[in-house]
Design an enzyme around this catalytic site. Structure first.
Site, PDB file in Angstrom:
ATOM      1  N   TRP A   1     -13.262  13.836   1.583  1.00 11.51           N
ATOM      2  CA  TRP A   1     -12.218  13.264   0.739  1.00 11.51           C
ATOM      3  C   TRP A   1     -12.051  14.064  -0.554  1.00 11.51           C
ATOM      4  O   TRP A   1     -11.233  13.733  -1.383  1.00 11.51           O
ATOM      5  CB  TRP A   1     -12.530  11.789   0.402  1.00 11.51           C
ATOM      6  CG  TRP A   1     -12.283  10.862   1.543  1.00 11.51           C
ATOM      7  CD1 TRP A   1     -11.894  11.226   2.802  1.00 11.51           C
ATOM      8  CD2 TRP A   1     -12.388   9.440   1.554  1.00 11.51           C
ATOM      9  NE1 TRP A   1     -11.765  10.120   3.603  1.00 11.51           N
ATOM     10  CE2 TRP A   1     -12.065   9.000   2.864  1.00 11.51           C
ATOM     11  CE3 TRP A   1     -12.729   8.482   0.607  1.00 11.51           C
ATOM     12  CZ2 TRP A   1     -12.070   7.656   3.236  1.00 11.51           C
ATOM     13  CZ3 TRP A   1     -12.730   7.139   0.983  1.00 11.51           C
ATOM     14  CH2 TRP A   1     -12.400   6.724   2.277  1.00 11.51           C
TER      15      TRP A   1
ATOM     16  N   GLU B   1       0.859  -1.188   0.000  1.00  8.69           N
ATOM     17  CA  GLU B   1       0.000   0.000   0.000  1.00  8.69           C
ATOM     18  C   GLU B   1       0.889   1.229   0.000  1.00  8.69           C
ATOM     19  O   GLU B   1       1.764   1.369   0.860  1.00  8.69           O
ATOM     20  CB  GLU B   1      -0.900  -0.031   1.238  1.00  8.69           C
ATOM     21  CG  GLU B   1      -1.755   1.204   1.363  1.00  8.69           C
ATOM     22  CD  GLU B   1      -3.170   0.906   1.846  1.00  8.69           C
ATOM     23  OE1 GLU B   1      -3.537  -0.276   1.958  1.00  8.69           O
ATOM     24  OE2 GLU B   1      -3.894   1.885   2.093  1.00  8.69           O
ATOM     25  N   ARG B   2       0.671   2.093  -0.972  1.00 10.10           N
ATOM     26  CA  ARG B   2       1.476   3.314  -1.108  1.00 10.10           C
ATOM     27  C   ARG B   2       2.952   2.996  -1.281  1.00 10.10           C
ATOM     28  O   ARG B   2       3.820   3.727  -0.793  1.00 10.10           O
ATOM     29  CB  ARG B   2       1.272   4.252   0.082  1.00 10.10           C
ATOM     30  CG  ARG B   2      -0.173   4.515   0.442  1.00 10.10           C
ATOM     31  CD  ARG B   2      -0.970   5.003  -0.719  1.00 10.10           C
ATOM     32  NE  ARG B   2      -2.394   5.120  -0.397  1.00 10.10           N
ATOM     33  CZ  ARG B   2      -3.307   5.438  -1.316  1.00 10.10           C
ATOM     34  NH1 ARG B   2      -2.968   5.632  -2.576  1.00 10.10           N
ATOM     35  NH2 ARG B   2      -4.567   5.545  -0.967  1.00 10.10           N
TER      36      ARG B   2
ATOM     37  N   ASP C   1      -3.259  14.391   6.770  1.00  7.72           N
ATOM     38  CA  ASP C   1      -2.747  13.133   6.229  1.00  7.72           C
ATOM     39  C   ASP C   1      -1.497  13.302   5.368  1.00  7.72           C
ATOM     40  O   ASP C   1      -1.590  13.255   4.142  1.00  7.72           O
ATOM     41  CB  ASP C   1      -3.854  12.452   5.406  1.00  7.72           C
ATOM     42  CG  ASP C   1      -3.474  11.032   5.017  1.00  7.72           C
ATOM     43  OD1 ASP C   1      -2.430  10.549   5.478  1.00  7.72           O
ATOM     44  OD2 ASP C   1      -4.230  10.412   4.242  1.00  7.72           O
TER      45      ASP C   1
ATOM     46  N   GLU D   1     -11.117   4.542   8.519  1.00  6.26           N
ATOM     47  CA  GLU D   1     -11.218   4.129   7.122  1.00  6.26           C
ATOM     48  C   GLU D   1     -11.740   2.705   6.976  1.00  6.26           C
ATOM     49  O   GLU D   1     -11.191   1.894   6.235  1.00  6.26           O
ATOM     50  CB  GLU D   1      -9.858   4.278   6.427  1.00  6.26           C
ATOM     51  CG  GLU D   1      -9.367   5.720   6.416  1.00  6.26           C
ATOM     52  CD  GLU D   1      -8.105   5.943   5.586  1.00  6.26           C
ATOM     53  OE1 GLU D   1      -7.319   5.000   5.419  1.00  6.26           O
ATOM     54  OE2 GLU D   1      -7.927   7.081   5.105  1.00  6.26           O
TER      55      GLU D   1
ATOM     56  N   GLU E   1       3.732   9.274  -0.695  1.00  6.90           N
ATOM     57  CA  GLU E   1       2.360   9.109  -1.166  1.00  6.90           C
ATOM     58  C   GLU E   1       1.802  10.379  -1.808  1.00  6.90           C
ATOM     59  O   GLU E   1       1.171  10.316  -2.860  1.00  6.90           O
ATOM     60  CB  GLU E   1       1.465   8.684   0.012  1.00  6.90           C
ATOM     61  CG  GLU E   1       0.005   8.601  -0.378  1.00  6.90           C
ATOM     62  CD  GLU E   1      -0.906   8.155   0.769  1.00  6.90           C
ATOM     63  OE1 GLU E   1      -0.397   7.848   1.866  1.00  6.90           O
ATOM     64  OE2 GLU E   1      -2.126   8.124   0.551  1.00  6.90           O
TER      65      GLU E   1
HETATM   66  C1  BDP Z   1      -3.715   7.352   3.915  1.00  8.16           C
HETATM   67  C2  BDP Z   1      -3.466   6.360   2.824  1.00  8.16           C
HETATM   68  C3  BDP Z   1      -4.044   5.022   3.090  1.00  8.16           C
HETATM   69  C4  BDP Z   1      -3.626   4.554   4.466  1.00  8.16           C
HETATM   70  C5  BDP Z   1      -4.029   5.595   5.489  1.00  8.16           C
HETATM   71  C6  BDP Z   1      -3.520   5.274   6.870  1.00  8.16           C
HETATM   72  O1  BDP Z   1      -3.993   6.893   1.634  1.00  8.16           O
HETATM   73  O2  BDP Z   1      -3.600   4.152   2.100  1.00  8.16           O
HETATM   74  O3  BDP Z   1      -4.187   3.337   4.772  1.00  8.16           O
HETATM   75  O4  BDP Z   1      -3.454   6.823   5.157  1.00  8.16           O
HETATM   76  O5  BDP Z   1      -2.554   5.909   7.284  1.00  8.16           O
HETATM   77  O6  BDP Z   1      -2.807   8.364   3.730  1.00  8.16           O
HETATM   78  O7  BDP Z   1      -4.075   4.441   7.553  1.00  8.16           O
END
Ligand code: BDP
Length: 713
Positions: A577, A190-191, A400, A326, A428
């Site tokens: 978002w 992820e990322r 974020d 999330e 990211e």
């Molecule tokens: C966001 C990302 C996502 C992560 C989330 C996190 O887009 O992929 O899961 O943060 O930190 O920035 O949990």
């Protein structure tokens, strides 16, 4: 026998081929900052060869063996000659490496008292005279400290520092220095922008990729002492016994390098799989029908699972948890609190000295209309109620990992809870592994941010390292940018961010400039022109990125999901978002009013900071549109209107990228051709991307502005 001859023939061909290919293939970036290039300065070489003629190292632990091998290889490469292992610490040029326990020489030198305050990880480097001969001592209380000391010593040589009159005393300022890998069990990251996951789960535990050791070595060389192996969006399967065996194998490999493993866990793990919705996020690996943290069955499930983990991994570090964020499950699904959830896990871990890292990245829309305020609102009331082995882990800013944010106001506001700072090394929101953005200046800006939590000097660094609120348990995490790309990080310059994270986690007082200096010398060599040019490129690259993406406090205007490229017009889906929710460009101006007249996010900061941000005349311009909705015609410090200033910033950002590219091109003859091309290709793309950012954003904002002018009254 014919097949023997055939085999021999194949081997010879293979050898010759690999030699030719190896010679043809130049620097592929695999060696990171540990290339140990030969010292080409004749005077330095003479000095170093005199200073180190023999290596004396006691002990036969795995770590001692690693140190021995590292020193032998490194010195041979750096000095162009084999430095023998010896026994006599009195020999001229002896390099003595030892602890008071295993080395009589270290004991004789009376270093024990100097070592007293250095813990397991600290070390001393000293020039000393044994008899009438000069030698160098690397001393520590423990093998891990020795390993760190040895890497420090090698760094001195790699950066051509003098070895005369050494007197280095070092210990880390932060206790837990962790890389968080957002790696999924299917090998995706992820990322992640550097290939697939390093962890080859299908091969483990039987087959071990030699890269694991180089990974551990690289981390040890910069003092990183922990790794969370899997994504915070955790697949519960990581806790199955078959996976624990794989994790245990990695832990065994990392242990001698001073690295402990940690796992991200899914709060719903005890549930039976039949609860699965949204892929693996809600279903568990257990047989329970609840994951309520106050349920005795759930508590004993976690206790048993944790005990099992420690049977496999006796020094397991603990759990990282993303809960009620999330879509991830958490205690609030059962009307319980973060405290209930964290403390349940903490209790299971406590007998084994493990810790919980409970993330504060939550943003429930019911809590507040402004996303920037939510984690403060959820967590501050819980201060003082977490078990002593729980960290709350906030990201550096309140939203974020944006190119620039003000500091997350939780820092300083939870004096009774140790807060582990979460930074993001993977880019990211900063151009992935395509843009050259050196992040140390950003992290320094956060570290030096004064929260005034306990008066002047309550910097983020002083909160995180425990000095302000007297916490013995201190920690910092960086979301890793490492994958299985040959050069580890995708972009050669992204290696500098891994490096800088480790160096700052160890000592946040280091300057971004110095860290860049070290990294460049070790990675690209000691050519003064290269050093000067590359350092200039690196040091301004973050500000440039802010300028071409989100200047003056703008944020979260990237394309949805992918988070690469601009998307200022994005207004679909969940309100918080979308880009328009954040920039609020309209008839009157642009920016998010977070003053007391707006969302009052400023109210979460301590009075001095709050007042500074609240007042549009004193709010630093770098945060202006974060905190204020500002008229297009407002005069800025430059004397220009906001609109002109905004344009100027966007153009300044793209100009910087053009300059980086031009500067890089001047270095072609001085650099390894592969490295040169690799970076050049990426700078070419960054140049295009930055112009796209600039033009897309300015066009869009201009339309909003023009709409104002032409809109009927
Ligand atoms: C966001 C990302 C996502 C992560 C989330 C996190 O887009 O992929 O899961 O943060 O930190 O920035 O949990």
């Amino acid at each position: 026998m014919w097949w023997k001859a055939w085999n021999k023939f194949l081997l010879t061909i293979g050898f010759v081929l690999s030699f030719i290919l190896g010679a043809a293939r130049a620097d592929d970036g695999y060696g990171l900052w540990l290339k140990y290039r030969p010292i080409d300065d004749a005077q330095k070489l003479r000095e170093y060869r005199e200073a180190v003629t023999t290596i004396i190292i006691q002990g036969n632990s795995d770590t001692a063996n690693i140190i021995r091998a590292e020193l032998k290889n490194a010195l041979k490469a750096l000095l162009g000659r084999e430095i023998p292992l010896g026994r006599d610490p009195r020999a001229a040029g002896a390099l003595v490496v030892g602890t008071p326990r295993n080395s009589a020489a270290v004991r004789r030198m009376g270093l024990s008292s100097a070592l007293q305050h250095l813990g397991r990880e600290g070390y001393l480097l000293k020039s000393t005279k044994l008899g009438d001969r000069r030698s160098i001592v690397i001393a520590a209380n423990d093998d891990t400290g020795l390993l760190y000391g040895v890497f420090r010593f090698l760094r001195l040589m790699q950066t051509h520092e003098s070895l005369a009159d050494l007197n280095v005393v070092a210990r880390p300022r932060i206790q837990y220095r962790i890389l968080d890998h957002w790696d999924n069990l299917d090998g995706s990251v992820e990322r992640g922008y550097a290939g697939k996951s390093l962890w080859k789960w299908a091969d483990l535990p039987d087959r071990v990729d030699p890269r694991y050791l180089d990974y551990a070595r690289a981390n040890a060389s910069i003092g990183i002492n922990g790794a969370v192996l899997n994504n915070v969006n955790a697949n519960p399967a990581i806790l199955k016994t078959e996976f624990l065996k794989k994790v245990a194998r990695l832990a065994d490999l990392f242990r001698p390098y001073g690295i402990r493993v940690f796992l991200s866990v899914n709060f719903a793990s005890p549930l039976s799989a039949r609860f699965a919705v949204e892929g693996n996020r809600k279903g568990g690996i257990g047989d329970l029908d609840t994951a309520d943290p106050l349920d005795p069955g759930v508590r004993s499930w976690w206790r048993n699972k944790t005990d099992e983990i420690y049977r496999h991994i006796p020094d397991f570090g603990g759990f990282l948890v993303k809960a009620n964020s999330e879509g991830m499950p958490g205690p609030q699904d059962y009307s319980r609190t973060h405290v209930d959830g964290a403390n349940m896990l903490a209790q299971a871990l406590a007998p084994h000295h493990g810790i919980v890292m409970w993330r504060a990245f939550v943003y429930d829309a019911d809590v507040d209309a402004d996303r920037a305020k939510r984690s403060y609102k959820e967590f501050v009331p819980l201060d003082g109620r977490f078990s002593s082995n729980v960290f709350v882990q906030p990201k550096n800013g309140p939203i974020d990992f944006q190119p620039r944010e003000p500091v997350q106001p939780l820092f300083g506001s939870m004096p009774k809870t140790p807060l582990m700072l979460e930074l993001q090394i993977t880019q990211e929101y900063l151009g992935h592994s395509t843009h050259l953005v050196y992040l140390a200046p950003m992290w320094k800006e956060y570290f030096e941010f004064d929260t005034y939590a306990a008066g002047k000097g309550s910097t983020l660094a002083a909160i995180v390292d425990g000095t302000i609120h007297n916490h013995a348990m201190t920690g910092i995490a960086g979301v890793a940018n490492i994958g299985d790309d040959r050069n580890w990080c995708g972009h050669l310059f992204a290696q500098a961010n891994w490096y800088a994270f480790g160096r700052l986690a160890w000592d946040h007082t280091l300057a971004a400039d110095q860290i860049a200096d070290e990294w460049i010398r070790m990675t690209l060599g000691d050519d003064g022109t290269v050093l000067g040019t590359v350092k200039r490129m690196m040091l301004g690259s973050w500000e440039a990125c802010i300028n071409y993406m989100t200047p003056l406090g703008l944020h979260h205007i990237m394309q949805p999901n992918f988070h690469y490229g601009p998307g200022p017009a994005h207004d679909k889906g969940r309100l918080d978002w979308t880009s328009v929710y954040y920039h609020r460009a309209d008839a009157a101006g642009i920016g998010f009013d977070r003053t007391s007249r707006g969302s009052d996010a400023v109210g979460q900061y301590f009075p001095l900071v709050r007042d500074l941000f609240e007042n549009i005349d004193t709010c630093p311009e770098k945060y202006l549109l974060w905190f204020h909705h500002v008229p297009w015609e407002r005069r800025m410090q430059s004397g220009e209107t906001l609109w002109t200033e905004l344009r100027r910033r966007y153009f300044e950002g793209t100009k910087y990228v053009e300059e980086m590219l031009a500067e890089w091109q001047t270095l072609e003859q001085r650099l390894d051709p592969d490295i040169y091309r690799h970076v050049k290709t990426r700078l070419d793309k960054q140049k295009i991307d930055s112009a796209v950012w600039r033009d897309t954003c300015l066009d869009y904002f201009d339309k909003r502005r023009q709409a104002t002018v032409s809109s009927p009254k």
